[in-house]
Motif scaffolding. Structure first.
Motif, mmCIF file in Angstrom:
data_model
loop_
_atom_site.group_PDB
_atom_site.id
_atom_site.type_symbol
_atom_site.label_atom_id
_atom_site.label_comp_id
_atom_site.label_asym_id
_atom_site.label_seq_id
_atom_site.Cartn_x
_atom_site.Cartn_y
_atom_site.Cartn_z
ATOM 1 N N PHE A 133 -17.431 29.428 16.813
ATOM 2 C CA PHE A 133 -17.072 28.007 16.778
ATOM 3 C C PHE A 133 -16.389 27.710 15.447
ATOM 4 O O PHE A 133 -16.886 28.088 14.390
ATOM 5 C CB PHE A 133 -18.307 27.126 16.960
ATOM 6 N N TYR A 134 -15.251 27.033 15.523
ATOM 7 C CA TYR A 134 -14.440 26.727 14.359
ATOM 8 C C TYR A 134 -14.028 25.263 14.358
ATOM 9 O O TYR A 134 -13.764 24.691 15.421
ATOM 10 C CB TYR A 134 -13.153 27.578 14.348
ATOM 11 N N GLN A 135 -13.967 24.704 13.191
ATOM 12 C CA GLN A 135 -13.350 23.402 13.030
ATOM 13 C C GLN A 135 -11.863 23.693 12.818
ATOM 14 O O GLN A 135 -11.498 24.492 11.946
ATOM 15 C CB GLN A 135 -13.924 22.644 11.842
ATOM 16 N N MET A 136 -11.006 23.085 13.642
ATOM 17 C CA MET A 136 -9.578 23.363 13.550
ATOM 18 C C MET A 136 -8.793 22.060 13.491
ATOM 19 O O MET A 136 -9.164 21.067 14.117
ATOM 20 C CB MET A 136 -9.108 24.200 14.751
ATOM 21 N N PHE A 137 -7.724 22.111 12.725
ATOM 22 C CA PHE A 137 -6.816 20.975 12.592
ATOM 23 C C PHE A 137 -5.406 21.432 12.948
ATOM 24 O O PHE A 137 -5.015 22.550 12.612
ATOM 25 C CB PHE A 137 -6.856 20.425 11.160
#
Length: 99
Positions: A64-68
């Protein structure tokens, strides 16, 4: 929060003889929220392009990654597409890939 399940990635780095330049980048395969439509159910994978220097942002896949994201236009016609701007690891995935 912009948290996504990253399934994996493919990277490329080669010299394009026709264009006379190095071509490098990566494609990140990820899932967002599950879909529930007549023709699409569940987690449908998507792909987004990223610069090759983003490779070290994905130490554990799947995870799980926080992506922008940013938008970029193509050279012909000005059609917009998403590109990955930043990613941070959040959590590992709780399943194994053993068969």
């Amino acid at each position: 929060m912009n948290e996504f399940l990253v399934l994996g990635y493919t990277s490329y780095d080669f010299y394009d003889e026709d264009k006379g330049k190095r071509v490098a980048g990566m494609n990140v395969i990820y899932c967002d929220q599950p879909e529930d439509e007549d023709n699409r159910k569940g987690y449908v994978p998507m792909t987004v392009k990223a610069e090759i220097d983003m490779l070290d942002k994905f130490p554990i896949v799947p995870g799980f990654y926080q992506m922008f994201f940013n938008q970029k236009t193509n050279k012909v016609g000005g059609k917009a597409s998403l590109v990955l701007a930043h990613a941070e690891f959040r959590n590992p995935v709780g399943f194994t890939t053993e068969v």
